[in-house]
Design an enzyme around this catalytic site. Sequence first.
Site, PDB file in Angstrom:
ATOM      1  N   ASN A 140      -2.228  13.064  -3.404  1.00 43.97           N
ATOM      2  CA  ASN A 140      -3.324  13.573  -4.246  1.00 43.97           C
ATOM      3  C   ASN A 140      -3.732  14.985  -3.841  1.00 43.97           C
ATOM      4  OD1 ASN A 140      -3.787  11.523  -6.137  1.00 43.97           O
ATOM      5  ND2 ASN A 140      -5.082  10.354  -4.744  1.00 43.97           N
TER       6      ASN A 140
ATOM      7  N   ASP B   4       0.854  -1.178   0.000  1.00 44.41           N
ATOM      8  CA  ASP B   4       0.000   0.000   0.000  1.00 44.41           C
ATOM      9  C   ASP B   4       0.896   1.237   0.000  1.00 44.41           C
ATOM     10  OD1 ASP B   4      -3.009   0.939   0.708  1.00 44.41           O
ATOM     11  OD2 ASP B   4      -1.574   2.214   1.758  1.00 44.41           O
ATOM     12  N   ILE B   5       0.644   2.168  -0.916  1.00 44.77           N
ATOM     13  CA  ILE B   5       1.446   3.391  -0.998  1.00 44.77           C
ATOM     14  C   ILE B   5       1.179   4.245   0.244  1.00 44.77           C
ATOM     15  CG2 ILE B   5       1.911   5.489  -2.331  1.00 44.77           C
ATOM     16  CD1 ILE B   5       0.865   3.982  -4.794  1.00 44.77           C
TER      17      ILE B   5
ATOM     18  N   ASP C  83      -2.049   9.626 -10.244  1.00 44.93           N
ATOM     19  CA  ASP C  83      -2.150   8.591 -11.286  1.00 44.93           C
ATOM     20  C   ASP C  83      -0.775   8.211 -11.813  1.00 44.93           C
ATOM     21  OD1 ASP C  83      -4.867   8.582 -11.012  1.00 44.93           O
ATOM     22  OD2 ASP C  83      -5.280   9.741 -12.818  1.00 44.93           O
TER      23      ASP C  83
ATOM     24  N   GLU D  36      -4.855   2.676  -3.989  1.00 48.73           N
ATOM     25  CA  GLU D  36      -3.389   2.685  -3.979  1.00 48.73           C
ATOM     26  C   GLU D  36      -2.826   1.351  -3.506  1.00 48.73           C
ATOM     27  OE1 GLU D  36      -4.663   4.609   0.002  1.00 48.73           O
ATOM     28  OE2 GLU D  36      -5.442   4.347  -2.026  1.00 48.73           O
TER      29      GLU D  36
END
Length: 354
Positions: free
Chosen positions: A241, A233-234, A250, A276
């Site tokens: 964002n 997971d980022i 993106d 993500e």
Amino acid sequence: MEKKSCTITQKLKSGEKFTKEDVKTIMNIVRQEMNFMIRNNILITPNNYERWFYVFCYIVESKQELNDLEILGLFKEIYDEPYDEVKEKREEKEAVAPKGFVKKLNKIAEAIDKKLLEIINSIDKHNDNIESHTESIIENSSEIDHEKIMESVNKIIQELNDLKEENRSLTQELKRYHNDVILLQEELKIAKTEAEIDFLTGLVNRRRFERALLELLNDLQTKDYPFSLLLLDIDDFKLINDTYGHPVGDTVLQEIATILKTFLRANAIPSRIGGEEFAVILPGSELEEAEHIAQRLRRAIENRTFDHSNLKVTASFGVTQAKKTDTLESIFDRVDKALYDAKKMGKNCVVAID
């Protein structure tokens, strides 16, 4: 189970000569089979065609009236395997085809059904006429009435010419419909592929990923072939964002996908399973090796500079090895817990759970 009989198939295998009634039966079998296969979006491959011909041969010869569900059940009873050789898993319900495709396929199926009926009726009509004229010749042959015999012969020739012309026209239409079916099948293949791919990253989506995971679990249980599951997971993706905008977010997702494609072995199955979050199946890898691969990916992400104001990104990883007792839910629960622990430990780290 009693073997389902099909006289026509037996004659085909033995090379026995067909009677006129056999030809009519074959036409009826083909008409019903083609209609059914197109209507149910079953690819008309040689293997599919041969197996479904046998099914409809049995239905026609036994004079049964079955609905589509009953026909599919009969196929499973006879073969006990997927009714379409291109289907990847018989237990899986296929995604519903786009309505436009369904309408086109049904329209073509109806048209082919109509044309095949026309051919059958045309052959019947001309055969009856030819038989009538032939009988007339036989009856008049004893009288040696040349004029009457020639009149019947000319009528037979005319019937044959009419039959040839009608069949030529109908065959051209059937060829056109067949080409339409081939084109639509290609469109459906593309649509199916697109339905399994995440548009943004080019990785497989969750639906396709879970199917692959089920297949690997089956291989583990039946062939003792190990594999591990990796979840990443980022970190702080919402902040990325909010700070840089969704286009940059993106781009980050696309870069992560590129890293996965670059650093993983060819048999690994990376996927974007939502937002993500990414997951990777590592066939043949046990826990220690999977943890090592996760650390390598973590460092690759950490060291990558993204193309926006020297943006740096990190990711947290959860890793687990599959067990023979695992289900889809249990292995995801375990790897999700490992990822949760990695987040609690401060992010940008790898946690492995046995």
